[in-house]
Design a protein around this motif. Structure first.
Motif, PDB file in Angstrom:
ATOM      1  N   GLN A 547       0.823  -1.209   0.000  1.00  0.00           N
ATOM      2  CA  GLN A 547       0.000   0.000   0.000  1.00  0.00           C
ATOM      3  C   GLN A 547       0.857   1.259   0.000  1.00  0.00           C
ATOM      4  O   GLN A 547       0.488   2.271  -0.605  1.00  0.00           O
ATOM      5  CB  GLN A 547      -0.925  -0.004   1.226  1.00  0.00           C
ATOM      6  CG  GLN A 547      -2.071  -0.998   1.132  1.00  0.00           C
ATOM      7  CD  GLN A 547      -2.937  -0.993   2.378  1.00  0.00           C
ATOM      8  OE1 GLN A 547      -2.521  -0.519   3.425  1.00  0.00           O
ATOM      9  NE2 GLN A 547      -4.135  -1.540   2.267  1.00  0.00           N
ATOM     10  N   ALA A 548       2.003   1.188   0.699  1.00  0.00           N
ATOM     11  CA  ALA A 548       2.889   2.359   0.706  1.00  0.00           C
ATOM     12  C   ALA A 548       3.508   2.591  -0.671  1.00  0.00           C
ATOM     13  O   ALA A 548       3.705   3.739  -1.102  1.00  0.00           O
ATOM     14  CB  ALA A 548       3.978   2.177   1.761  1.00  0.00           C
ATOM     15  N   ALA A 549       3.817   1.490  -1.367  1.00  0.00           N
ATOM     16  CA  ALA A 549       4.427   1.627  -2.694  1.00  0.00           C
ATOM     17  C   ALA A 549       3.412   2.057  -3.746  1.00  0.00           C
ATOM     18  O   ALA A 549       3.729   2.845  -4.642  1.00  0.00           O
ATOM     19  CB  ALA A 549       5.085   0.308  -3.096  1.00  0.00           C
ATOM     20  N   ARG A 550       2.187   1.544  -3.650  1.00  0.00           N
ATOM     21  CA  ARG A 550       1.153   1.864  -4.641  1.00  0.00           C
ATOM     22  C   ARG A 550      -0.187   1.955  -3.927  1.00  0.00           C
ATOM     23  O   ARG A 550      -0.784   0.939  -3.570  1.00  0.00           O
ATOM     24  CB  ARG A 550       1.105   0.794  -5.731  1.00  0.00           C
ATOM     25  CG  ARG A 550       0.145   1.143  -6.869  1.00  0.00           C
ATOM     26  CD  ARG A 550       0.173   0.080  -7.951  1.00  0.00           C
ATOM     27  NE  ARG A 550      -0.263  -1.215  -7.437  1.00  0.00           N
ATOM     28  CZ  ARG A 550      -0.242  -2.329  -8.150  1.00  0.00           C
ATOM     29  NH1 ARG A 550       0.220  -2.315  -9.390  1.00  0.00           N
ATOM     30  NH2 ARG A 550      -0.648  -3.469  -7.631  1.00  0.00           N
ATOM     31  N   PRO A 551      -0.673   3.157  -3.682  1.00  0.00           N
ATOM     32  CA  PRO A 551      -1.945   3.306  -2.954  1.00  0.00           C
ATOM     33  C   PRO A 551      -3.069   2.555  -3.662  1.00  0.00           C
ATOM     34  O   PRO A 551      -3.166   2.574  -4.895  1.00  0.00           O
ATOM     35  CB  PRO A 551      -2.187   4.818  -2.973  1.00  0.00           C
ATOM     36  CG  PRO A 551      -0.824   5.408  -3.169  1.00  0.00           C
ATOM     37  CD  PRO A 551      -0.078   4.444  -4.030  1.00  0.00           C
ATOM     38  N   PRO A 552      -3.924   1.876  -2.902  1.00  0.00           N
ATOM     39  CA  PRO A 552      -5.000   1.090  -3.530  1.00  0.00           C
ATOM     40  C   PRO A 552      -6.086   1.987  -4.100  1.00  0.00           C
ATOM     41  O   PRO A 552      -6.301   3.107  -3.653  1.00  0.00           O
ATOM     42  CB  PRO A 552      -5.533   0.246  -2.360  1.00  0.00           C
ATOM     43  CG  PRO A 552      -5.218   1.051  -1.143  1.00  0.00           C
ATOM     44  CD  PRO A 552      -3.927   1.756  -1.436  1.00  0.00           C
ATOM     45  N   SER A 553      -6.767   1.494  -5.108  1.00  0.00           N
ATOM     46  CA  SER A 553      -7.899   2.193  -5.717  1.00  0.00           C
ATOM     47  C   SER A 553      -9.098   1.261  -5.754  1.00  0.00           C
ATOM     48  O   SER A 553      -8.938   0.035  -5.867  1.00  0.00           O
ATOM     49  CB  SER A 553      -7.551   2.657  -7.134  1.00  0.00           C
ATOM     50  OG  SER A 553      -7.205   1.544  -7.936  1.00  0.00           O
ATOM     51  N   ALA A 554     -10.276   1.819  -5.663  1.00  0.00           N
ATOM     52  CA  ALA A 554     -11.499   1.026  -5.660  1.00  0.00           C
ATOM     53  C   ALA A 554     -11.861   0.615  -7.081  1.00  0.00           C
ATOM     54  O   ALA A 554     -11.790   1.418  -8.026  1.00  0.00           O
ATOM     55  CB  ALA A 554     -12.641   1.820  -5.042  1.00  0.00           C
ATOM     56  N   ALA A 555     -12.252  -0.650  -7.251  1.00  0.00           N
ATOM     57  CA  ALA A 555     -12.662  -1.155  -8.564  1.00  0.00           C
ATOM     58  C   ALA A 555     -13.546  -2.371  -8.346  1.00  0.00           C
ATOM     59  O   ALA A 555     -13.459  -3.046  -7.323  1.00  0.00           O
ATOM     60  CB  ALA A 555     -11.457  -1.525  -9.414  1.00  0.00           C
ATOM     61  N   ASP A 556     -14.426  -2.636  -9.334  1.00  0.00           N
ATOM     62  CA  ASP A 556     -15.284  -3.810  -9.256  1.00  0.00           C
ATOM     63  C   ASP A 556     -14.471  -5.070  -9.518  1.00  0.00           C
ATOM     64  O   ASP A 556     -13.573  -5.090 -10.360  1.00  0.00           O
ATOM     65  CB  ASP A 556     -16.413  -3.721 -10.285  1.00  0.00           C
ATOM     66  CG  ASP A 556     -17.425  -2.654  -9.905  1.00  0.00           C
ATOM     67  OD1 ASP A 556     -17.544  -2.381  -8.697  1.00  0.00           O
ATOM     68  OD2 ASP A 556     -18.073  -2.109 -10.812  1.00  0.00           O
TER      69      ASP A 556
END
Length: 666
Positions: A547-556
């Motif tokens: 998560q620190a390297a690549r922030p999560p994004s919401a997706a179906d």
């Protein structure tokens, strides 16, 4: 004994003070404080008596004829009192916040009185040493629990559940009264010391006494098919009351059966086989019915039927092994049965209270209208998940420990017994494996459909985590589930005097027999728990790093080809268990479904509904009671409702009885 009596006095005085406080906010607080403090004193007294192997008997005079106040804490009594007071503390603390939110403006002073009276009556049932005191406490337990079950009496379903509970309880009491009257006639007295002298009298009608105990105490324990009151009463009661009813009160039936067996000569192996068959069959029926329910608390109630069946299976194994001269099998059977009493009190208390909090937050007990609640109620949902995992007997939790001891006992019976017993034990192993498999389906179904996925109702969408005052007390039974699972050796060492009393073995010999099985069980469980904890910590750290390297994004997620995924497209409780209930279980135990399929080129609405009435009630009790009610309906013409006519009936009855006695004299 002084500490125990002080606990009972504090509970009774606190209940009366709460009643006097009435509608004032302090009423529930006073009742909760005295319930917690009294239960803590009682727990200390019970643990002390269990460690010492018992204590003296307190004997006081009672003005009633043939009655006496005789109270004692032998190991068996102390063992069940530990379960009672250990569960009463978190139940009282949980109930303080829960009742304030759900009472709807009703006075809580009477509720606190009835709660404390239930604790007092159960403690007296477990500690009574005289039949009259036992029966008085048994009746007080029935009335107090009925008043708690029907607290929300404005609901017609609650009133029906209360009536079913009351009828079943008094049916149980009738057989228990008959049992003690016949025991008293045979022993020449009504105190338990006189009953114990029957052990040396092989001519005593032990079969009759055992049959009365099985029906009387089996009804209270929820033994199939006498269980029909249980799935009605437990969902109707407030959640902390459901926890006490399931975790402790139904164990009063197990205690009564064990106490009755302790009065009689060593039972034959046939009785052990009968108890094992009833237990295994009841466990399988209970968990199959639990897997078909959409009411969260009703599913947990049927799970109580399953767990009582497992306890009875352990008792039957112990009796059969003792009769066959196999002390290791007897030790494992009784050890598994009694340890499961503690385990079930902890895990079912946790599940009922966490489930009640979840249901209150979602404003429904219907699993079909829940979903997505773990994200909205992380603490309460996690505690419910822990309780259901323990009920599914997953290691390293406590439900696994007692079931594993039960497996070991059955395998020992296969190894050391005759051919007929080997076949029976092999069938019992298969039944226990089937119970475990269905339990895994039932509880993944319950926790998955309630906690995971997307919300299936607006109320579930708006659910919010209750405060620490609600879920904080649940950390106590959660810690018990973990502690009993990780340290089974220490738990069995504490329970050794009670297990030895039930198995009729010297405590030193019992400890020697159970040393190797518990040692071989504890080390792998502790190692597995450590590995799981390390894996969970590593996974959490890895997730934080990603998560620190690549922030999560919401997706179906993948939507199976649907352009607009919706909550209606996910599995529900009914669809999750449809294969199991439709293809693998007998038709009599499966819910009866009625489908209206879509028809035509442009179909309208379709539906699928299920009728989930208990098969024992539908096929046995309802027809019997309807037939009996029809016969008695014909007598209503003689019940005129006029006082002088009723007095005439009374006088004619007395004259008839007097004439019979006169003519009967030689």
């Amino acid at each position: 004994m002084t500490l125990f009596l002080l606990a009972l006095g504090l509970l009774a005085a606190g209940g009366v003070a709460s009643l006097v406080a009435g509608r004032r906010p302090a009423a529930l607080t006073l009742g909760t404080a005295t319930a917690v403090l009294g239960s803590a004193l009682g727990l200390a007294a019970a643990v002390g008596a269990l460690r010492r192997g018992g204590g003296p008997v307190l004997a006081l005079r009672w003005s009633e004829p043939l009655a006496a106040v005789r109270i004692g804490l032998d190991p068996l009594s102390a063992f069940f009192l530990v379960a009672l007071f250990g569960l009463a503390i978190p139940a009282a603390l949980f109930g303080h916040g829960y009742m304030r939110r759900t009472a709807g403006g009703r006075a809580l002073g009477p509720f606190a009185l009835f709660f404390n009276l239930l604790l007092v009556s159960l403690a007296l049932v477990f500690s009574a040493r005289h039949a009259v005191l036992f029966l008085a406490a048994w009746e007080l337990m029935t009335i107090a629990s009925w008043l708690l079950v029907t607290f929300d009496h404005r609901d017609p379903e609650v009133r029906r559940a209360g009536l079913t509970f009351l009828v079943a309880s008094h049916l149980s009491a009738a057989f228990v009264v008959a049992l003690f009257l016949l025991l008293g006639r045979e022993a020449g007295g009504l105190d338990f010391e006189a009953f114990a002298l029957l052990r040396a009298r092989p001519a005593a009608p032990a079969a009759l006494f055992t049959a009365l105990a099985l029906v009387g105490f089996g009804t209270k324990a929820g033994l199939v098919p006498l269980h029909v009151w249980l799935p009605e009463a437990h969902p109707a009661a407030p959640s902390q009351v459901s926890a006490l009813l399931s975790g402790v009160m139904i164990k009063a039936g197990v205690y009564g059966l064990l106490r009755t067996l302790s009065f009689l000569p060593p039972p034959p192996g046939g009785l052990g086989a009968l108890l094992a068959v009833l237990g295994a069959g009841g466990a399988l029926v209970g968990i199959v019915l639990a897997a078909g329910q959409t009411d969260l608390k009703r599913a947990l109630a049927y799970s109580s039927v399953e767990n009582v069946g497992l306890v009875l299976l352990g008792v039957g194994l112990g009796v059969a092994s003792a009769a066959a001269g196999a002390p290791l099998g007897a030790a494992l059977g009784f050890g598994a049965a009694l340890l499961h009493v503690w385990n079930h009190a902890a895990m079912k208390g946790l599940a009922f209270m966490a489930g009640g909090a979840v249901a209150h937050a979602a404003h429904t007990r219907d699993l079909e209208r829940m979903g997505g609640l773990l994200r909205r109620l992380p603490a309460t949902g996690a505690l419910l998940l822990l309780g259901t995992a323990a009920l599914a007997a997953l290691p390293p939790l406590n439900g696994f420990v007692s079931e594993w001891l039960l497996y070991l006992g059955l395998l020992e019976s296969i190894r050391s017994s005759a051919t007929a017993t080997v076949l029976a034990a092999a069938v019992a192993v298969a039944a226990l494996a089937a119970v475990g498999a269905v339990a895994a389906v039932a509880f993944t179904r319950l926790s998955g459909t309630a906690l995971l996925g997307a919300p299936r109702s607006p109320e579930a969408e708006r659910a919010r985590e209750p405060g620490f005052g609600t879920w904080g007390p649940l950390l106590l039974p959660a810690a018990a589930c973990l502690g009993l699972g990780l340290f089974p050796r220490q738990a069995l060492e504490l329970a050794t005097p009670a297990v030895a009393q039930a198995a009729r073995l010297p405590p030193e010999r019992l400890a020697e027999l159970l040393a190797a099985p518990t040692r071989s069980l504890a080390v792998p469980l502790q190692a597995a728990a450590l590995v799981l904890a390390l894996l969970a910590a590593a996974a959490w750290l890895w997730r934080r790093r990603l998560q620190a390297a690549r922030p999560p994004s919401a997706a179906d997620t993948w939507g199976c080809g649907f352009a607009r995924p919706a909550a209606r497209m996910q599995y529900t409780a009914s669809s999750y268990g449809q294969f199991l209930l439709g293809a693998l279980v007998p038709r009599a135990l499966a819910p009866r479904g009625r489908a209206v399929p879509p028809r035509g080129l442009f179909p309208g609405r379709s539906s699928l509904t299920f009728e989930r009435r208990d098969p024992a009630r539908r096929g046995l009790f309802d027809p019997v009671f309807a037939a009996v009610g029809g016969r008695f309906q014909a007598l209503r013409r003689y019940q005129a409702g006029r006082l002088h006519v009723q007095l005439l009936y009374t006088v004619l009855t007395l004259v008839g009885l007097a004439a019979y006695l006169v003519l009967r004299r030689p």
